[in-house]
Design an enzyme around this catalytic site. Structure first.
Site, PDB file in Angstrom:
ATOM      1  N   ARG A 171       1.180  -6.859  -9.770  1.00  0.00           N
ATOM      2  CA  ARG A 171       2.117  -5.535  -9.681  1.00  0.00           C
ATOM      3  C   ARG A 171       2.780  -5.620  -8.433  1.00  0.00           C
ATOM      4  NH1 ARG A 171       1.857  -0.416 -10.162  1.00  0.00           N
ATOM      5  NH2 ARG A 171      -0.193  -0.544  -8.782  1.00  0.00           N
ATOM      6  N   ARG A 175       9.343   1.647  -5.202  1.00  0.00           N
ATOM      7  CA  ARG A 175       9.575   3.004  -5.112  1.00  0.00           C
ATOM      8  C   ARG A 175      11.122   3.301  -5.123  1.00  0.00           C
ATOM      9  NH1 ARG A 175       5.397   5.789  -1.343  1.00  0.00           N
ATOM     10  NH2 ARG A 175       3.521   5.364  -2.574  1.00  0.00           N
ATOM     11  N   ARG A 248     -13.587 -14.202   2.360  1.00  0.00           N
ATOM     12  CA  ARG A 248     -12.631 -14.407   3.492  1.00  0.00           C
ATOM     13  C   ARG A 248     -13.014 -13.551   4.320  1.00  0.00           C
ATOM     14  NH1 ARG A 248      -9.362 -17.957   4.214  1.00  0.00           N
ATOM     15  NH2 ARG A 248      -7.510 -16.683   5.084  1.00  0.00           N
ATOM     16  N   ARG A 279      -1.722  -8.039  11.342  1.00  0.00           N
ATOM     17  CA  ARG A 279      -1.412  -6.721  11.431  1.00  0.00           C
ATOM     18  C   ARG A 279      -1.767  -6.364  12.685  1.00  0.00           C
ATOM     19  NH1 ARG A 279      -3.979  -2.753   7.022  1.00  0.00           N
ATOM     20  NH2 ARG A 279      -6.168  -3.338   7.900  1.00  0.00           N
ATOM     21  N   GLU A 299      -5.136  -8.329  14.117  1.00  0.00           N
ATOM     22  CA  GLU A 299      -6.098  -8.804  12.844  1.00  0.00           C
ATOM     23  C   GLU A 299      -5.553 -10.044  12.171  1.00  0.00           C
ATOM     24  OE1 GLU A 299      -6.761  -5.422  10.351  1.00  0.00           O
ATOM     25  OE2 GLU A 299      -6.562  -6.607   8.499  1.00  0.00           O
ATOM     26  N   TYR A 347     -14.694  -5.768  -3.966  1.00  0.00           N
ATOM     27  CA  TYR A 347     -13.710  -4.962  -2.854  1.00  0.00           C
ATOM     28  C   TYR A 347     -13.874  -3.587  -3.650  1.00  0.00           C
ATOM     29  CZ  TYR A 347     -10.615  -2.976   0.080  1.00  0.00           C
ATOM     30  OH  TYR A 347     -10.103  -1.905   0.899  1.00  0.00           O
ATOM     31  N   ASP A 349     -12.921   0.565  -2.422  1.00  0.00           N
ATOM     32  CA  ASP A 349     -12.559   1.395  -1.537  1.00  0.00           C
ATOM     33  C   ASP A 349     -13.515   2.435  -1.244  1.00  0.00           C
ATOM     34  OD1 ASP A 349      -9.784   0.557  -0.489  1.00  0.00           O
ATOM     35  OD2 ASP A 349      -8.898   1.591  -2.428  1.00  0.00           O
TER      36      ASP A 349
END
Ligand SMILES: Cc1cc2nc3c(=O)[nH]c(=O)nc-3n(C[C@H](O)[C@H](O)[C@H](O)COP(=O)(O)OP(=O)(O)OC[C@H]3O[C@@H](n4cnc5c(N)ncnc54)[C@H](O)[C@@H]3O)c2cc1C
Length: 368
Positions: A171, A175, A248, A279, A299, A347, A349
């Site tokens: 996805r 917005r 990674r 970034r 980064e 991964y 959060d």
């Protein structure tokens, strides 16, 4: 009777929340950390009064009220709202893709106008998308793909978008409102004083030894505690007997600049292919810093080889299968709790790590 109730290998968020719950239940903990500081990847280094996110930018966000109340009981959180900006060859676009982005890109002003442009451009791909490029175009059209997705994704994966599988992007949130808040979660912020405030509270009352690799002398450590909580890499725990899990990695280049405000926002994504980094983080903006100097971090995505920091698991079929083999071994280990992003090869959060410790602690200590 052993010296400690728990020997905790690692001192990241999983270890910290577990240690806190254990202490609340009157248990004793010895924490072993191989780095020279505690805190895992949320550790901040103080440079000129600026809290530098040493292992990558960390923004706390959650919709789980219990998790939010828990972290706020330990540290006060500020009102930071993540609103990164994308830099494509000097053109600045708001993220995530929203009406501000579309207005800057096409001069449109209403959601209907933006939708019409995207729908027209999506027609460039017909049928089932065969790769990531086609998938992205079929979701958001050619302009957003070319300027904001292609270069960034290719740098992240070290591969051409045409050679990446379409399932990587399921996805792409679009917005049709003028809302630059990156996260949809109910709560977000940064601990005032940096993440170390939280970390210090979590490990209060524990014995801590840094610069110690649990695996290097595991029998000794294990004999000192009733149970072990292991938050390191799962394959390493079993001496990589089936082979290594792949990751990674990232390389960070941090610089102290003699200027007050370098980029005006905490996070700028460089979305062209030519700029080698993905970034630039300007750390002071996480806490609305007013110091005379500033610290920035570039980064760079990097291939992972043994010995490098394993940042992102590669959850493809091959690695997932390997992980399942290690997980089967782990279930046979007695009196060892495996948890966190490395031991679960996932991964995670921060809020999800806390949720998972809450579940583990409920099992271990018999409460919710
Ligand atoms: C670049 C990056 C950015 C992120 N940004 C966000 C964000 O914005 N928001 C968010 O919610 N989450 C973010 N995350 C995820 C967040 O970092 C994790 O949820 C969290 O750090 C996981 O905690 P942990 O305890 O599982 O692992 P870690 O923090 O990695 O802690 C594990 C610790 O164990 C130590 N260790 C490992 N093996 C051994 C051993 N054998 N002996 C002793 N010590 C050992 C390690 O040195 C480390 O300190 C980000 C992750 C990355 C990589």
């Amino acid at each position: 009777m052993k010296q400690y109730d728990y020997i905790i290998a690692g001192s990241g968020l999983f270890a910290g929340v577990f240690a806190y719950a254990a202490r609340q239940h009157g248990k004793t903990c010895l924490v072993l950390e191989k780095r020279d500081h505690i805190g895992g990847n949320i550790y901040c280094e103080d440079v000129e009064g600026i809290h530098v996110h040493k292992y990558g930018a960390h923004i706390f966000h959650t919709s789980n009220k219990k998790v939010w109340q828990f972290v706020n009981s330990l540290a006060e959180f500020n009102r930071y709202t993540n609103s990164p900006v994308a830099n494509f060859k000097g053109e600045m676009y708001n993220m995530p893709f929203n009406m501000n982005t579309f207005s800057r890109m096409w001069g449109v002003s209403t959601p209907a106008q933006a939708k019409a442009v995207i729908d027209e451009q999506r027609k460039a791909v017909s049928g089932e998308p065969k790769n990531l490029e086609e998938q992205a175009i079929s979701l958001v059209g050619t302009d957003i793909y070319e300027k904001l997705i292609k270069g960034y994704t290719e740098k992240q994966w070290g591969k051409d978008c045409k050679d990446l599988p379409s399932f990587i992007i399921k996805r792409l949130p679009v917005r049709y409102t003028y809302d630059n808040n990156y996260f949809n979660d109910l709560y977000q912020g940064i601990p005032i004083g940096g993440y170390n405030v939280l970390i210090d509270k979590l490990f209060e009352g524990c014995d801590i030894r840094t610069g110690v690799d649990y695996l290097a002398d595991r029998e000794t450590w294990r004999s000192m505690g009733e149970k072990v909580v292991y938050t390191g890499m799962l394959d390493a725990y079993f001496d990589c007997c089936y082979g290594e899990l792949e990751y990674r990695s990232l390389r960070f280049e941090t610089e102290l600049l003699d200027e007050e405000n370098h980029q005006g926002v905490a996070v700028v994504n460089y979305t062209d292919r030519e700029t080698p980094y993905t970034r630039v983080i300007e750390h002071k903006h996480f806490e609305f810093g007013t110091q005379p100097k500033t610290v920035i971090t570039r980064e760079y995505p990097a291939d992972w080889t043994t010995g490098m920091e394993p940042y992102y698991p590669v959850n493809d079929a091959k690695n997932q299968e390997l992980f399942e083999k290690y997980r089967a071994l782990a279930t046979k280990e007695e009196n060892v709790i495996f948890g966190g992003r490395l031991a679960e090869y996932k991964y995670y959060d921060m809020d999800k790590v806390i949720e998972s410790v809450m579940n583990a602690a409920a099992k271990e200590f018999g409460d919710a």
